[in-house]
Design a protein around this motif. Structure first.
Motif, PDB file in Angstrom:
ATOM      1  N   GLN A 300      14.215 -19.119  43.352  1.00  0.00           N
ATOM      2  CA  GLN A 300      14.290 -17.813  44.011  1.00  0.00           C
ATOM      3  C   GLN A 300      12.954 -17.091  43.902  1.00  0.00           C
ATOM      4  O   GLN A 300      12.521 -16.397  44.828  1.00  0.00           O
ATOM      5  CB  GLN A 300      15.398 -16.971  43.379  1.00  0.00           C
ATOM      6  CG  GLN A 300      15.696 -15.665  44.111  1.00  0.00           C
ATOM      7  CD  GLN A 300      16.339 -15.877  45.462  1.00  0.00           C
ATOM      8  OE1 GLN A 300      17.400 -16.462  45.571  1.00  0.00           O
ATOM      9  NE2 GLN A 300      15.683 -15.406  46.524  1.00  0.00           N
ATOM     10  N   ARG A 301      12.271 -17.275  42.764  1.00  0.00           N
ATOM     11  CA  ARG A 301      10.955 -16.648  42.566  1.00  0.00           C
ATOM     12  C   ARG A 301       9.969 -17.121  43.636  1.00  0.00           C
ATOM     13  O   ARG A 301       9.199 -16.328  44.195  1.00  0.00           O
ATOM     14  CB  ARG A 301      10.439 -17.018  41.163  1.00  0.00           C
ATOM     15  CG  ARG A 301       9.294 -16.166  40.652  1.00  0.00           C
ATOM     16  CD  ARG A 301       8.680 -16.788  39.401  1.00  0.00           C
ATOM     17  NE  ARG A 301       9.629 -16.967  38.312  1.00  0.00           N
ATOM     18  CZ  ARG A 301       9.867 -16.080  37.350  1.00  0.00           C
ATOM     19  NH1 ARG A 301       9.217 -14.930  37.356  1.00  0.00           N
ATOM     20  NH2 ARG A 301      10.735 -16.342  36.379  1.00  0.00           N
ATOM     21  N   ILE A 302       9.976 -18.422  43.924  1.00  0.00           N
ATOM     22  CA  ILE A 302       9.092 -18.960  44.971  1.00  0.00           C
ATOM     23  C   ILE A 302       9.482 -18.411  46.335  1.00  0.00           C
ATOM     24  O   ILE A 302       8.640 -17.967  47.116  1.00  0.00           O
ATOM     25  CB  ILE A 302       9.137 -20.502  44.971  1.00  0.00           C
ATOM     26  CG1 ILE A 302       8.443 -21.059  43.732  1.00  0.00           C
ATOM     27  CG2 ILE A 302       8.470 -21.061  46.239  1.00  0.00           C
ATOM     28  CD1 ILE A 302       8.477 -22.565  43.619  1.00  0.00           C
ATOM     29  N   ARG A 303      10.782 -18.445  46.621  1.00  0.00           N
ATOM     30  CA  ARG A 303      11.265 -17.993  47.937  1.00  0.00           C
ATOM     31  C   ARG A 303      10.986 -16.507  48.158  1.00  0.00           C
ATOM     32  O   ARG A 303      10.757 -16.062  49.289  1.00  0.00           O
ATOM     33  CB  ARG A 303      12.769 -18.289  48.050  1.00  0.00           C
ATOM     34  CG  ARG A 303      13.406 -17.885  49.359  1.00  0.00           C
ATOM     35  CD  ARG A 303      12.752 -18.570  50.571  1.00  0.00           C
ATOM     36  NE  ARG A 303      13.474 -18.265  51.790  1.00  0.00           N
ATOM     37  CZ  ARG A 303      13.455 -17.096  52.422  1.00  0.00           C
ATOM     38  NH1 ARG A 303      12.722 -16.108  51.921  1.00  0.00           N
ATOM     39  NH2 ARG A 303      14.145 -16.907  53.529  1.00  0.00           N
ATOM     40  N   ASN A 304      10.961 -15.725  47.087  1.00  0.00           N
ATOM     41  CA  ASN A 304      10.634 -14.299  47.208  1.00  0.00           C
ATOM     42  C   ASN A 304       9.169 -14.090  47.576  1.00  0.00           C
ATOM     43  O   ASN A 304       8.808 -13.077  48.170  1.00  0.00           O
ATOM     44  CB  ASN A 304      10.944 -13.561  45.905  1.00  0.00           C
ATOM     45  CG  ASN A 304      12.439 -13.435  45.649  1.00  0.00           C
ATOM     46  OD1 ASN A 304      13.251 -13.632  46.557  1.00  0.00           O
ATOM     47  ND2 ASN A 304      12.812 -13.124  44.417  1.00  0.00           N
ATOM     48  N   GLN A 305       8.324 -15.051  47.205  1.00  0.00           N
ATOM     49  CA  GLN A 305       6.897 -14.951  47.523  1.00  0.00           C
ATOM     50  C   GLN A 305       6.568 -15.528  48.891  1.00  0.00           C
ATOM     51  O   GLN A 305       5.762 -14.950  49.629  1.00  0.00           O
ATOM     52  CB  GLN A 305       6.077 -15.703  46.463  1.00  0.00           C
ATOM     53  CG  GLN A 305       5.995 -15.037  45.108  1.00  0.00           C
ATOM     54  CD  GLN A 305       5.151 -15.874  44.153  1.00  0.00           C
ATOM     55  OE1 GLN A 305       5.672 -16.650  43.353  1.00  0.00           O
ATOM     56  NE2 GLN A 305       3.853 -15.723  44.237  1.00  0.00           N
ATOM     57  N   PHE A 306       7.177 -16.662  49.200  1.00  0.00           N
ATOM     58  CA  PHE A 306       6.818 -17.376  50.431  1.00  0.00           C
ATOM     59  C   PHE A 306       8.080 -17.913  51.108  1.00  0.00           C
ATOM     60  O   PHE A 306       8.953 -18.479  50.446  1.00  0.00           O
ATOM     61  CB  PHE A 306       5.876 -18.548  50.121  1.00  0.00           C
ATOM     62  CG  PHE A 306       4.633 -18.163  49.375  1.00  0.00           C
ATOM     63  CD1 PHE A 306       3.590 -17.524  50.018  1.00  0.00           C
ATOM     64  CD2 PHE A 306       4.507 -18.433  48.014  1.00  0.00           C
ATOM     65  CE1 PHE A 306       2.442 -17.160  49.330  1.00  0.00           C
ATOM     66  CE2 PHE A 306       3.374 -18.079  47.315  1.00  0.00           C
ATOM     67  CZ  PHE A 306       2.332 -17.442  47.979  1.00  0.00           C
ATOM     68  N   HIS A 307       8.139 -17.797  52.404  1.00  0.00           N
ATOM     69  CA  HIS A 307       9.294 -18.288  53.161  1.00  0.00           C
ATOM     70  C   HIS A 307       9.096 -19.778  53.435  1.00  0.00           C
ATOM     71  O   HIS A 307       8.773 -20.195  54.548  1.00  0.00           O
ATOM     72  CB  HIS A 307       9.430 -17.504  54.469  1.00  0.00           C
ATOM     73  CG  HIS A 307      10.690 -17.809  55.210  1.00  0.00           C
ATOM     74  ND1 HIS A 307      10.956 -17.330  56.465  1.00  0.00           N
ATOM     75  CD2 HIS A 307      11.767 -18.550  54.878  1.00  0.00           C
ATOM     76  CE1 HIS A 307      12.137 -17.770  56.875  1.00  0.00           C
ATOM     77  NE2 HIS A 307      12.640 -18.520  55.930  1.00  0.00           N
ATOM     78  N   VAL A 308       9.323 -20.586  52.394  1.00  0.00           N
ATOM     79  CA  VAL A 308       9.069 -22.030  52.492  1.00  0.00           C
ATOM     80  C   VAL A 308      10.315 -22.816  52.885  1.00  0.00           C
ATOM     81  O   VAL A 308      10.282 -24.042  52.948  1.00  0.00           O
ATOM     82  CB  VAL A 308       8.512 -22.588  51.156  1.00  0.00           C
ATOM     83  CG1 VAL A 308       7.151 -21.973  50.845  1.00  0.00           C
ATOM     84  CG2 VAL A 308       9.503 -22.345  50.017  1.00  0.00           C
ATOM     85  N   GLY A 309      11.403 -22.113  53.118  1.00  0.00           N
ATOM     86  CA  GLY A 309      12.653 -22.782  53.470  1.00  0.00           C
ATOM     87  C   GLY A 309      13.805 -21.814  53.354  1.00  0.00           C
ATOM     88  O   GLY A 309      13.621 -20.602  53.494  1.00  0.00           O
ATOM     89  N   GLU A 310      14.974 -22.340  53.073  1.00  0.00           N
ATOM     90  CA  GLU A 310      16.178 -21.523  52.994  1.00  0.00           C
ATOM     91  C   GLU A 310      16.803 -21.640  51.604  1.00  0.00           C
ATOM     92  O   GLU A 310      16.678 -22.671  50.944  1.00  0.00           O
ATOM     93  CB  GLU A 310      17.188 -21.950  54.063  1.00  0.00           C
ATOM     94  CG  GLU A 310      16.612 -21.974  55.481  1.00  0.00           C
ATOM     95  CD  GLU A 310      16.037 -20.645  55.935  1.00  0.00           C
ATOM     96  OE1 GLU A 310      16.588 -19.596  55.533  1.00  0.00           O
ATOM     97  OE2 GLU A 310      15.031 -20.643  56.678  1.00  0.00           O
TER      98      GLU A 310
END
Length: 365
Positions: A300-310
């Motif tokens: 979730q930390r990565i997804r909060n920074q970058f929209h790399v997927g779902e």
């Protein structure tokens, strides 16, 4: 002259990318490195620019293999270490002999906890978990130099044992040239990593019933492989799910670049999985492949920074199917700008600095 570093792990070493990257970083920066593993997981031919060996194990069960390895590793370290040595233990199952030799010879020890070993699903609710917990409780607070794989792991160790590990994420080297986006028909969904329990693999297999014009490729090996192969037959998905076997890291990277989507769907069977940042997440990012992730803290930390997927919040096949279909319908180009940004951040080159600083501190001890 820099101190010699003896790196040891309960591992066949062949596919352990973290150990390979750490050793190469140290070797490239002038440290004489020697690596010790074992042949429990195989004895494949391997080439490294520094000496390595695998301890031969005669044990028939994993439980006795751990004891045999620790006994033999103690004697190997006793022979090889001197006052100009730094010992580097990977995970709790290699820590005791390293700790004993470090204390006996008054030399520095660096401990790398790849995971929260005592909370792994494979050891939960067993006698072995009690044994490893006793070791962890008695040794970890006494380790001066420690690193671990995620912010969440570091927080857990700090809360439990009042230690402050350096966070060195197990992420790949930067792929500078952006891979070409393939025009696959059918589309390719890729799983890479150990074929083990609690990885969400069986959920993805079942989801393939409702993912059209796509195949699932599973790259890796592990204790659940035969069971999942049987599941594919049982579900009559032999034309949609394929097992690629264990691949060399270079070959795996080339396969990853050809995928249209990846996934990291670990299940919450203990804090070790819940707090993990699986290697494959950043492997997909470096290959610019969008992925479906479970909403655990590090992902979730990565997804909060970058929209790399779902991101999904459960493991229901229909939930997974919906997220994968969204990625496949949007295509890789939709995610490329964010994947490129993330690839600049989540690369090994940014982690190396922390490793070198830690070993420099250990050298000065």
């Amino acid at each position: 002259m820099k101190k010699k570093i003896i790196v040891s792990a309960f591992s066949s070493l062949y596919t352990d990318q973290r150990i390979e990257k750490v050793c190469k970083t140290l070797f490239d920066n002038g440290y004489p490195v020697e690596l010790i593993g074992n042949d429990w997981g195989g004895n494949e031919k391997m080439e490294r620019p520094y000496p390595f060996s695998r301890i031969t194990l005669k044990s028939k069960t994993l439980k006795t293999a751990y004891f045999e390895f620790n006994w033999k590793l103690y004697h190997e370290l006793k022979k090889k270490a001197d006052k100009d040595t730094i010992l580097h233990a990977n995970d709790i199952d290699a820590l005791l002999p390293n700790y004993l030799i470090a204390k006996k010879m008054n030399i520095p020890l660096v401990f790398d906890s790849h995971e929260i070993f005592t909370e792994m699903p494979s050891v939960q609710n067993r006698f072995s978990q009690k044994f490893w917990r006793v070791l962890e409780r008695n040794l970890v607070p006494k380790v001066e130099f420690m690193m671990t794989e995620s912010e969440s792991y570091a927080g857990w160790f700090h809360e439990k044992y009042n230690v402050s590990p350096v966070v060195v994420r197990n992420i790949p080297r930067k792929i500078s040239s952006v891979p070409e986006i393939p025009d696959n028909h059918p589309k390719i969904i890729l799983y890479q990593g150990a074929i083990n329990q609690s990885r969400g693999i069986e959920k993805m297999i079942k989801a393939m019933h409702h993912i059209k014009d796509a195949v699932l490729k599973i790259a890796g090996d592990g204790p659940k492989k035969k069971e999942y192969e049987q599941l594919v037959v049982q579900e009559e998905l032999q034309d949609k799910v394929f097992f690629l076997g264990k691949l060399k890291p270079d070959n795996l990277r080339e396969i990853t670049k050809t995928a249209d989507a990846g996934f990291s769907l670990e299940e919450n069977n203990g804090v070790s999985y819940y707090y993990s940042l699986p290697n494959k997440v950043c492997d997909y990012i470096q290959s610019r492949v969008p992925l479906v992730m479970i909403n655990f803290p590090e992902m979730q930390r990565i997804r909060n920074q970058f929209h790399v997927g779902e991101v999904v919040s459960d493991h229901q096949p229909e939930t997974i199917e919906k997220a994968i279909n969204l990625i496949l319908s949007r295509g890789r180009r939709y995610y490329q700008e964010e994947l490129n940004k993330a690839a600049d951040v989540f690369c090994w080159e940014n982690e190396e600095i922390k490793i070198l600083q830690l070993f420099e501190k250990a050298s000065r001890k």
